[in-house]
Scaffold this motif. Sequence first.
Motif, PDB file in Angstrom:
ATOM      1  N   LEU A 168       0.859  -1.180   0.000  1.00 13.86           N
ATOM      2  CA  LEU A 168       0.000   0.000   0.000  1.00 13.86           C
ATOM      3  C   LEU A 168       0.895   1.229   0.000  1.00 13.86           C
ATOM      4  O   LEU A 168       1.683   1.427   0.921  1.00 13.86           O
ATOM      5  CB  LEU A 168      -0.900   0.014   1.233  1.00 13.86           C
ATOM      6  N   ILE A 169       0.774   2.034  -1.048  1.00 14.61           N
ATOM      7  CA  ILE A 169       1.567   3.253  -1.177  1.00 14.61           C
ATOM      8  C   ILE A 169       0.601   4.386  -1.473  1.00 14.61           C
ATOM      9  O   ILE A 169      -0.088   4.365  -2.498  1.00 14.61           O
ATOM     10  CB  ILE A 169       2.638   3.135  -2.283  1.00 14.61           C
ATOM     11  N   GLY A 170       0.553   5.341  -0.567  1.00 17.63           N
ATOM     12  CA  GLY A 170      -0.408   6.423  -0.721  1.00 17.63           C
ATOM     13  C   GLY A 170      -1.806   5.853  -0.664  1.00 17.63           C
ATOM     14  O   GLY A 170      -2.175   5.178   0.283  1.00 17.63           O
ATOM     15  N   ARG A 171      -2.574   6.080  -1.706  1.00 14.37           N
ATOM     16  CA  ARG A 171      -3.952   5.580  -1.750  1.00 14.37           C
ATOM     17  C   ARG A 171      -4.122   4.416  -2.722  1.00 14.37           C
ATOM     18  O   ARG A 171      -5.230   4.079  -3.107  1.00 14.37           O
ATOM     19  CB  ARG A 171      -4.896   6.709  -2.140  1.00 14.37           C
ATOM     20  N   SER A 172      -3.022   3.832  -3.122  1.00 10.71           N
ATOM     21  CA  SER A 172      -3.119   2.727  -4.076  1.00 10.71           C
ATOM     22  C   SER A 172      -2.449   1.475  -3.512  1.00 10.71           C
ATOM     23  O   SER A 172      -1.609   1.543  -2.628  1.00 10.71           O
ATOM     24  CB  SER A 172      -2.469   3.111  -5.410  1.00 10.71           C
ATOM     25  N   SER A 173      -2.861   0.348  -4.045  1.00 15.43           N
ATOM     26  CA  SER A 173      -2.261  -0.917  -3.640  1.00 15.43           C
ATOM     27  C   SER A 173      -1.754  -1.628  -4.884  1.00 15.43           C
ATOM     28  O   SER A 173      -2.216  -1.377  -5.997  1.00 15.43           O
ATOM     29  CB  SER A 173      -3.281  -1.786  -2.909  1.00 15.43           C
ATOM     30  N   ARG A 174      -0.792  -2.497  -4.662  1.00 17.11           N
ATOM     31  CA  ARG A 174      -0.248  -3.276  -5.770  1.00 17.11           C
ATOM     32  C   ARG A 174       0.473  -4.498  -5.207  1.00 17.11           C
ATOM     33  O   ARG A 174       0.750  -4.570  -4.017  1.00 17.11           O
ATOM     34  CB  ARG A 174       0.717  -2.434  -6.609  1.00 17.11           C
ATOM     35  N   ALA A 175       0.749  -5.414  -6.084  1.00 15.45           N
ATOM     36  CA  ALA A 175       1.548  -6.569  -5.691  1.00 15.45           C
ATOM     37  C   ALA A 175       2.991  -6.119  -5.539  1.00 15.45           C
ATOM     38  O   ALA A 175       3.449  -5.219  -6.248  1.00 15.45           O
ATOM     39  CB  ALA A 175       1.455  -7.650  -6.763  1.00 15.45           C
ATOM     40  N   GLY A 176       3.690  -6.703  -4.610  1.00 11.47           N
ATOM     41  CA  GLY A 176       5.103  -6.362  -4.427  1.00 11.47           C
ATOM     42  C   GLY A 176       5.925  -6.836  -5.604  1.00 11.47           C
ATOM     43  O   GLY A 176       5.514  -7.705  -6.362  1.00 11.47           O
ATOM     44  N   GLY A 177       7.103  -6.282  -5.734  1.00 10.75           N
ATOM     45  CA  GLY A 177       7.960  -6.621  -6.862  1.00 10.75           C
ATOM     46  C   GLY A 177       9.017  -7.651  -6.550  1.00 10.75           C
ATOM     47  O   GLY A 177       9.944  -7.844  -7.321  1.00 10.75           O
ATOM     48  N   THR A 225      11.440   2.411  -2.107  1.00 11.41           N
ATOM     49  CA  THR A 225      11.753   3.754  -2.595  1.00 11.41           C
ATOM     50  C   THR A 225      10.469   4.512  -2.917  1.00 11.41           C
ATOM     51  O   THR A 225      10.314   5.680  -2.547  1.00 11.41           O
ATOM     52  CB  THR A 225      12.663   3.677  -3.831  1.00 11.41           C
ATOM     53  N   ASP A 226       9.539   3.849  -3.583  1.00 10.63           N
ATOM     54  CA  ASP A 226       8.261   4.483  -3.934  1.00 10.63           C
ATOM     55  C   ASP A 226       7.473   4.862  -2.678  1.00 10.63           C
ATOM     56  O   ASP A 226       6.863   5.936  -2.615  1.00 10.63           O
ATOM     57  CB  ASP A 226       7.429   3.565  -4.814  1.00 10.63           C
ATOM     58  N   ALA A 227       7.474   3.998  -1.662  1.00  5.40           N
ATOM     59  CA  ALA A 227       6.747   4.271  -0.415  1.00  5.40           C
ATOM     60  C   ALA A 227       7.365   5.457   0.326  1.00  5.40           C
ATOM     61  O   ALA A 227       6.651   6.319   0.832  1.00  5.40           O
ATOM     62  CB  ALA A 227       6.739   3.031   0.467  1.00  5.40           C
ATOM     63  N   ILE A 228       8.674   5.501   0.384  1.00  9.49           N
ATOM     64  CA  ILE A 228       9.363   6.608   1.060  1.00  9.49           C
ATOM     65  C   ILE A 228       9.088   7.917   0.327  1.00  9.49           C
ATOM     66  O   ILE A 228       8.801   8.940   0.953  1.00  9.49           O
ATOM     67  CB  ILE A 228      10.870   6.327   1.169  1.00  9.49           C
ATOM     68  N   ALA A 258       6.476   8.638  -1.544  1.00 10.42           N
ATOM     69  CA  ALA A 258       5.069   9.008  -1.334  1.00 10.42           C
ATOM     70  C   ALA A 258       4.868   9.588   0.060  1.00 10.42           C
ATOM     71  O   ALA A 258       4.127  10.573   0.231  1.00 10.42           O
ATOM     72  CB  ALA A 258       4.166   7.792  -1.530  1.00 10.42           C
ATOM     73  N   ALA A 259       5.532   9.014   1.062  1.00  8.89           N
ATOM     74  CA  ALA A 259       5.422   9.549   2.427  1.00  8.89           C
ATOM     75  C   ALA A 259       6.022  10.943   2.506  1.00  8.89           C
ATOM     76  O   ALA A 259       5.445  11.854   3.107  1.00  8.89           O
ATOM     77  CB  ALA A 259       6.114   8.621   3.406  1.00  8.89           C
ATOM     78  N   HIS A 260       7.158  11.149   1.877  1.00  8.15           N
ATOM     79  CA  HIS A 260       7.814  12.465   1.869  1.00  8.15           C
ATOM     80  C   HIS A 260       6.909  13.485   1.197  1.00  8.15           C
ATOM     81  O   HIS A 260       6.682  14.575   1.731  1.00  8.15           O
ATOM     82  CB  HIS A 260       9.152  12.364   1.132  1.00  8.15           C
ATOM     83  N   ASP A 261       6.373  13.121   0.044  1.00  5.52           N
ATOM     84  CA  ASP A 261       5.508  14.045  -0.696  1.00  5.52           C
ATOM     85  C   ASP A 261       4.238  14.363   0.097  1.00  5.52           C
ATOM     86  O   ASP A 261       3.704  15.467  -0.012  1.00  5.52           O
ATOM     87  CB  ASP A 261       5.135  13.466  -2.061  1.00  5.52           C
ATOM     88  N   GLY A 262       3.767  13.417   0.906  1.00  8.70           N
ATOM     89  CA  GLY A 262       2.578  13.640   1.700  1.00  8.70           C
ATOM     90  C   GLY A 262       2.781  14.636   2.834  1.00  8.70           C
ATOM     91  O   GLY A 262       1.846  15.279   3.297  1.00  8.70           O
ATOM     92  N   PHE A 263       4.013  14.777   3.278  1.00  8.34           N
ATOM     93  CA  PHE A 263       4.296  15.672   4.395  1.00  8.34           C
ATOM     94  C   PHE A 263       4.904  17.009   3.969  1.00  8.34           C
ATOM     95  O   PHE A 263       4.831  17.982   4.706  1.00  8.34           O
ATOM     96  CB  PHE A 263       5.231  14.996   5.405  1.00  8.34           C
ATOM     97  N   PHE A 264       5.525  17.042   2.783  1.00  8.35           N
ATOM     98  CA  PHE A 264       6.219  18.273   2.381  1.00  8.35           C
ATOM     99  C   PHE A 264       5.671  18.838   1.118  1.00  8.35           C
ATOM    100  O   PHE A 264       5.254  18.638   0.235  1.00  8.35           O
ATOM    101  CB  PHE A 264       7.722  18.017   2.241  1.00  8.35           C
TER     102      PHE A 264
END
Length: 64
Positions: free
Chosen positions: A17-26, A53-56, A58-64
């Motif tokens: 789960l990254i942001g508001r989307s989900s996907r299978a792991g790579g 990397t994508d999760a980090i 997305a979290a950074h973009d969500g706060f800054f």
Amino acid sequence: MKSLQAFGIGTHTDAILIGRSSRAGGSAALTARSPIDGTTTSTLRQASAQDMTDAIRAAHDGFF
């Protein structure tokens, strides 16, 4: 398996789960088994380095 299906969860689900989307792991598959009889309850793809990397990001973009 029927207990998972009662909650709308299939045997192959998105585990990332990254942001508001989900996907299978790579990365490699992870099989969850029942401790009662050893049957497969679910199969999930684990997170890859790119997923992290994508999760980090997305979290950074969500706060800054």
